[in-house]
Design an enzyme around this catalytic site. Structure first.
Site, PDB file in Angstrom:
ATOM      1  N   LYS A  26       4.671   0.752   4.906  1.00  0.00           N
ATOM      2  CA  LYS A  26       3.283   0.263   4.948  1.00  0.00           C
ATOM      3  C   LYS A  26       3.318  -1.225   5.231  1.00  0.00           C
ATOM      4  CE  LYS A  26      -0.366   2.300   3.502  1.00  0.00           C
ATOM      5  NZ  LYS A  26      -1.013   3.434   4.053  1.00  0.00           N
TER       6      LYS A  26
HETATM    7  N1  GLU Z   1      -2.882   4.935   7.048  1.00  0.00           N
HETATM    8  C1  GLU Z   1      -2.817   6.353   6.937  1.00  0.00           C
HETATM    9  C2  GLU Z   1      -2.282   6.763   5.586  1.00  0.00           C
HETATM   10  O1  GLU Z   1      -2.330   6.019   4.632  1.00  0.00           O
HETATM   11  C3  GLU Z   1      -2.057   6.964   8.112  1.00  0.00           C
HETATM   12  C4  GLU Z   1      -0.625   6.558   8.220  1.00  0.00           C
HETATM   13  C5  GLU Z   1       0.058   7.004   9.515  1.00  0.00           C
HETATM   14  O2  GLU Z   1      -0.531   7.757  10.251  1.00  0.00           O
HETATM   15  O3  GLU Z   1       1.169   6.564   9.727  1.00  0.00           O
HETATM   16  O4  GLU Z   1      -1.865   7.864   5.408  1.00  0.00           O
END
Ligand code: GLU
Length: 424
Positions: free
Chosen positions: A111
């Site tokens: 993240k």
């Molecule tokens: N931001 C989204 C999540 O928290 C998608 C993450 C992604 O597709 O890599 O799951």
């Protein structure tokens, strides 16, 4: 020597760690694996100088955490928010590891984020911020190492700025470097709506298992960003009566049910995509807090920590499906459990986003494009199967759905770490 277990003063990180330790102990996971999985492989911080429209220079802080690459490249969004810091990114990266594992897709967890106030920045400023952030974290990104996507306050546009910058730096076009791109630029039909569609699919499966007809169910959807809006839309198309919605402009209530199409019209005509003045256009009432509305289901899709020690007691819904990441704090989790509220955890409920990202990445690698129906059919099938698996597991183990999901997710990662060994 036994390593001491990690604690954090950051609520979100501490919650992620304590849930991991709790589940790991219940599973009887070895201390070796507990030590490895309670640490992140990489935590990177960068500074991002941006010349603002008034000529001044602001230096923003940016982060990217790769918690685990055991199952595959680390995967997870990039968020823009004034509160973002390294610990928050690590907490969410840990959550992504479990989310991808539980979903059965070949990714680890990551993240990233930038501490900034995107609602008060111009498009030009956001473009400069995104491009410089992309350039700074480029050395650790790659289609086989770390693959970002949109998250809170970011969308396809930010993804294009980042991927365009990195591809120009590398002199090669690599669309699979990140996901959540617009359909016009190597994105996939269905990805934009995927998280909300997945959250709603979990909610509808939940109703079915409880023997409830969706046409007789009421629900509140908190948050009307990408996740909340498509959750509300999908639920309302399935006949669920949405009695309240909300965003940072306030909460809106209608006993007869909110007109979700109208709500889309309002955000589509607002430059910041907000529900401002929706009480007039939507012919509904502005209320204090939609969390406290008496409805069968609550879908918290706004941000973390909204259901906490102070608010949990006033929540009237019997069932909660977590659309946001971490919307229920551990204190609130206990209060709600005592009240008999059943919760579908975030890393199951909102996994439609990253499952959809996997579809996009797989298409990019092959240079092919699926139809929207193909994408949605596969997404819904996987979400339904995963919901049922966690539901059955929680009944078999006599634990909450959160604990059952954690245990199933951790097991898969632990098995692979054991197989691959601990060299790096
Ligand atoms: N931001 C989204 C999540 O928290 C998608 C993450 C992604 O597709 O890599 O799951």
């Amino acid at each position: 020597m036994k390593q001491e277990r990690r604690k954090s003063s950051n609520v979100l990180l501490d919650t992620a760690l304590q849930e991991f330790y709790g589940a790991a102990d219940e599973m009887g996971l070895s201390e070796k694996l507990i030590s490895i999985l309670s640490h992140s492989e990489r935590r990177v911080q960068v500074s991002i100088p941006v010349e603002m429209d008034d000529g001044s220079v602001n230096v923003f802080e940016g982060y990217r955490v790769q918690h685990s690459t055991a199952l595959g490249p680390s995967k997870g969004g990039i968020r823009y928010d004034p509160e973002v810091d390294m610990d928050e990114c690590e907490a969410l990266a840990i959550l992504m590891t479990w989310k991808c594992s539980l979903a059965g897709i070949p990714y680890g967890g990551g993240k990233g984020g930038v501490a900034c106030d995107p609602l008060n920045m111009s498009e030009k400023e956001k473009e400069k911020l995104s491009r410089t952030f992309g350039a700074r974290i480029a050395p650790i990104l790659g289609k086989w190492s770390d693959i970002p996507a949109p998250d809170m306050n970011t969308s396809g546009q930010e993804m294009v700025w980042i991927v365009d910058t990195i591809c120009k730096m590398r002199g090669d076009l690599e669309p699979a470097l990140l996901t959540g791109k617009p359909v016009t630029f190597w994105g996939s039909y269905g990805r934009h709506e995927a998280t909300g569609r997945g959250v709603a699919t979990c909610g509808l499966e939940f109703m079915k298992i409880l023997g409830k007809n969706s046409n007789h169910v009421t629900a509140v959807v908190q948050g009307f960003g990408n996740v909340g809006s498509y959750t509300a839309k999908t639920l309302s198309e399935a006949g669920v009566k949405i009695t309240a919605i909300s965003d940072i402009t306030g909460s809106y209530y209608s006993e007869k049910g909110i007109d979700i199409e109208k709500a889309f019209e309002v955000i589509n005509s607002n430059p910041k995509r907000l529900l401002k003045d929706f009480e007039k256009a939507g012919n509904c009432e502005k209320i204090e807090n939609d969390l406290f509305v008496d409805a069968d289901f609550l879908f918290p899709c706004a941000r973390d920590g909204m259901i906490n020690r102070k608010t949990a007691d006033k929540v009237k819904a019997r069932y909660i499906v977590e659309g946001a990441n971490g919307p229920v704090t551990p204190d609130a989790d206990k209060i709600l459990a005592d009240k008999g509220v059943v919760i579908v955890p975030d890393f199951l409920a909102n996994s439609g986003g990253v499952i959809g990202s996997y579809f996009e990445w797989a298409q990019n690698l092959q240079g092919i494009f699926w139809s929207e129906d193909e994408y949605n059919d596969k997404l819904v099938r996987i979400m339904k199967g995963n919901f049922k698996r966690v539901w059955d597991y929680s009944k078999a183990k006599k634990v909450t759905m959160r604990r059952a999901a954690s245990m199933a997710a951790i097991q898969r990662v632990a098995d692979v770490v054991k197989m691959r060994g601990t060299f790096l």
